[in-house]
Design a protein around this motif. Structure first.
Motif, PDB file in Angstrom:
ATOM      1  N   ARG A  16      -3.340 -12.647  -0.740  1.00 11.66           N
ATOM      2  CA  ARG A  16      -2.419 -11.668  -1.327  1.00 11.66           C
ATOM      3  C   ARG A  16      -1.394 -11.157  -0.311  1.00 11.66           C
ATOM      4  O   ARG A  16      -0.440 -10.494  -0.674  1.00 11.66           O
ATOM      5  CB  ARG A  16      -3.190 -10.500  -1.921  1.00 11.66           C
ATOM      6  CG  ARG A  16      -3.937 -10.927  -3.197  1.00 11.66           C
ATOM      7  CD  ARG A  16      -4.641  -9.777  -3.829  1.00 11.66           C
ATOM      8  NE  ARG A  16      -5.945  -9.604  -3.187  1.00 11.66           N
ATOM      9  CZ  ARG A  16      -6.825  -8.687  -3.522  1.00 11.66           C
ATOM     10  NH1 ARG A  16      -6.557  -7.820  -4.452  1.00 11.66           N
ATOM     11  NH2 ARG A  16      -7.984  -8.626  -2.923  1.00 11.66           N
ATOM     12  N   CYS A 178      -6.776  -2.785   2.877  1.00 12.70           N
ATOM     13  CA  CYS A 178      -5.397  -3.275   2.853  1.00 12.70           C
ATOM     14  C   CYS A 178      -5.365  -4.723   2.369  1.00 12.70           C
ATOM     15  O   CYS A 178      -5.352  -5.651   3.182  1.00 12.70           O
ATOM     16  CB  CYS A 178      -4.776  -3.148   4.239  1.00 12.70           C
ATOM     17  SG  CYS A 178      -4.635  -1.447   4.807  1.00 12.70           S
ATOM     18  N   THR A 180      -2.968  -5.797   0.020  1.00 20.16           N
ATOM     19  CA  THR A 180      -1.589  -6.167  -0.319  1.00 20.16           C
ATOM     20  C   THR A 180      -0.636  -5.471   0.656  1.00 20.16           C
ATOM     21  O   THR A 180      -1.031  -4.543   1.376  1.00 20.16           O
ATOM     22  CB  THR A 180      -1.228  -5.731  -1.754  1.00 20.16           C
ATOM     23  OG1 THR A 180      -1.223  -4.290  -1.809  1.00 20.16           O
ATOM     24  CG2 THR A 180      -2.216  -6.291  -2.783  1.00 20.16           C
ATOM     25  N   TRP A 181       0.627  -5.904   0.629  1.00 22.25           N
ATOM     26  CA  TRP A 181       1.630  -5.249   1.480  1.00 22.25           C
ATOM     27  C   TRP A 181       1.795  -3.788   1.071  1.00 22.25           C
ATOM     28  O   TRP A 181       1.996  -2.913   1.914  1.00 22.25           O
ATOM     29  CB  TRP A 181       2.958  -5.993   1.409  1.00 22.25           C
ATOM     30  CG  TRP A 181       2.885  -7.336   2.072  1.00 22.25           C
ATOM     31  CD1 TRP A 181       2.944  -8.557   1.464  1.00 22.25           C
ATOM     32  CD2 TRP A 181       2.703  -7.606   3.468  1.00 22.25           C
ATOM     33  NE1 TRP A 181       2.798  -9.557   2.400  1.00 22.25           N
ATOM     34  CE2 TRP A 181       2.655  -9.006   3.635  1.00 22.25           C
ATOM     35  CE3 TRP A 181       2.559  -6.793   4.589  1.00 22.25           C
ATOM     36  CZ2 TRP A 181       2.499  -9.606   4.882  1.00 22.25           C
ATOM     37  CZ3 TRP A 181       2.395  -7.389   5.832  1.00 22.25           C
ATOM     38  CH2 TRP A 181       2.362  -8.780   5.966  1.00 22.25           C
ATOM     39  N   GLU A 182       1.692  -3.505  -0.219  1.00 26.32           N
ATOM     40  CA  GLU A 182       1.792  -2.121  -0.685  1.00 26.32           C
ATOM     41  C   GLU A 182       0.638  -1.285  -0.134  1.00 26.32           C
ATOM     42  O   GLU A 182       0.844  -0.143   0.306  1.00 26.32           O
ATOM     43  CB  GLU A 182       1.797  -2.081  -2.214  1.00 26.32           C
ATOM     44  CG  GLU A 182       1.960  -0.685  -2.771  1.00 26.32           C
ATOM     45  CD  GLU A 182       1.949  -0.638  -4.292  1.00 26.32           C
ATOM     46  OE1 GLU A 182       2.011   0.478  -4.819  1.00 26.32           O
ATOM     47  OE2 GLU A 182       1.868  -1.691  -4.944  1.00 26.32           O
ATOM     48  N   ASP A 183      -0.580  -1.845  -0.151  1.00 25.87           N
ATOM     49  CA  ASP A 183      -1.731  -1.139   0.426  1.00 25.87           C
ATOM     50  C   ASP A 183      -1.485  -0.820   1.893  1.00 25.87           C
ATOM     51  O   ASP A 183      -1.780   0.286   2.360  1.00 25.87           O
ATOM     52  CB  ASP A 183      -3.003  -1.994   0.338  1.00 25.87           C
ATOM     53  CG  ASP A 183      -3.487  -2.245  -1.074  1.00 25.87           C
ATOM     54  OD1 ASP A 183      -3.104  -1.507  -1.996  1.00 25.87           O
ATOM     55  OD2 ASP A 183      -4.266  -3.216  -1.235  1.00 25.87           O
ATOM     56  N   GLU A 185       1.393  -0.504   3.478  1.00 24.50           N
ATOM     57  CA  GLU A 185       2.433   0.519   3.620  1.00 24.50           C
ATOM     58  C   GLU A 185       1.883   1.903   3.287  1.00 24.50           C
ATOM     59  O   GLU A 185       2.190   2.882   3.974  1.00 24.50           O
ATOM     60  CB  GLU A 185       3.633   0.179   2.734  1.00 24.50           C
ATOM     61  CG  GLU A 185       4.942   0.716   3.227  1.00 24.50           C
ATOM     62  CD  GLU A 185       5.178   0.527   4.726  1.00 24.50           C
ATOM     63  OE1 GLU A 185       5.449   1.548   5.402  1.00 24.50           O
ATOM     64  OE2 GLU A 185       5.088  -0.598   5.252  1.00 24.50           O
ATOM     65  N   GLN A 186       1.038   1.987   2.258  1.00 23.55           N
ATOM     66  CA  GLN A 186       0.429   3.278   1.911  1.00 23.55           C
ATOM     67  C   GLN A 186      -0.501   3.752   3.025  1.00 23.55           C
ATOM     68  O   GLN A 186      -0.560   4.955   3.320  1.00 23.55           O
ATOM     69  CB  GLN A 186      -0.314   3.174   0.583  1.00 23.55           C
ATOM     70  CG  GLN A 186       0.614   3.063  -0.599  1.00 23.55           C
ATOM     71  CD  GLN A 186      -0.123   2.868  -1.920  1.00 23.55           C
ATOM     72  OE1 GLN A 186      -1.352   2.846  -1.976  1.00 23.55           O
ATOM     73  NE2 GLN A 186       0.643   2.714  -2.985  1.00 23.55           N
ATOM     74  N   ASP A 189       1.669   5.165   5.716  1.00 21.81           N
ATOM     75  CA  ASP A 189       2.161   6.494   5.314  1.00 21.81           C
ATOM     76  C   ASP A 189       1.063   7.536   5.480  1.00 21.81           C
ATOM     77  O   ASP A 189       1.311   8.622   6.002  1.00 21.81           O
ATOM     78  CB  ASP A 189       2.645   6.470   3.864  1.00 21.81           C
ATOM     79  CG  ASP A 189       3.947   5.720   3.667  1.00 21.81           C
ATOM     80  OD1 ASP A 189       4.646   5.425   4.676  1.00 21.81           O
ATOM     81  OD2 ASP A 189       4.256   5.390   2.505  1.00 21.81           O
TER      82      ASP A 189
END
Length: 193
Positions: A16, A178, A180-183, A185-186, A189
């Protein structure tokens, strides 16, 4: 505290994420793998199953699953061959918020449980068991492995799903992973927050 060993499967394909070396990705200024290894400071032996990589933690044993990329059950089999403690923690290599307190909590809960309890597993906020954020009796894992035959390609639930398990709520969000890339990045953050 009862002695415990740790196995960190770190040889997955990270499909992913496009096949990148996920444990080497960073949150803050540390790799995901280094963050997990820092949480394992109290372990007697820490075994990382996957290709050797530079880490900030010097006291790590490296091994590979057979075949390389053979999946989580093959990784556990390879890691168990390098451990001797009665309690073994399985910890994913992509848990950026795992901490030493939680690792001790898992090991301590299993040590304090009756002998019939074979695993202590964190349960995430969605109610899902996290078998790679858990403590196991090594003898139970070895027994199931012996009954499975060739571990290559088997899903982790085949190894851990039938164990007598005590579930603990993840009240601190340490099972956040983590995938995915979204995971990722979150997680970055949250780390900055």
């Amino acid at each position: 505290m009862t002695p415990y060993d740790v196995i960190v499967p770190a040889g997955g394909a990270a499909r992913r994420l496009g096949g990148v070396d996920k444990p080497a990705l960073t949150v803050g200024e540390r790799s995901l793998l280094d963050r997990v290894l820092a949480a394992c400071a109290g372990a007697r032996t820490t075994v990382v199953v996957g290709p050797a990589r530079p880490t900030a933690t010097a006291d790590v044993r490296w091994t590979r699953e057979n075949p390389p990329g053979g999946g989580p059950v093959a990784a556990v089999a390879a890691g168990l061959a390098a451990t001797t403690a009665e309690i073994v923690l399985l910890l994913a290599a992509d848990l950026p918020f795992l901490d030493e307190r939680t690792v001790r909590r898992l090991a301590g809960a299993l040590a304090a449980a009756d002998r019939e309890t074979e695993a202590v597993v964190l349960v995430d906020a969605g109610g899902r068991d996290q078998p790679l954020a858990a403590a196991y009796r090594a003898a139970a894992l070895r027994g199931v492995l012996a009954s499975l035959g060739d571990p290559a390609g088997l899903p982790l639930r085949r190894l851990t799903g039938g164990l007598r398990t005590l579930r603990l709520a993840d009240t601190d969000g340490v099972t956040y992973d983590c995938d995915t890339w979204e995971d990722l990045e979150q997680a970055r953050d949250r780390d900055r927050g």
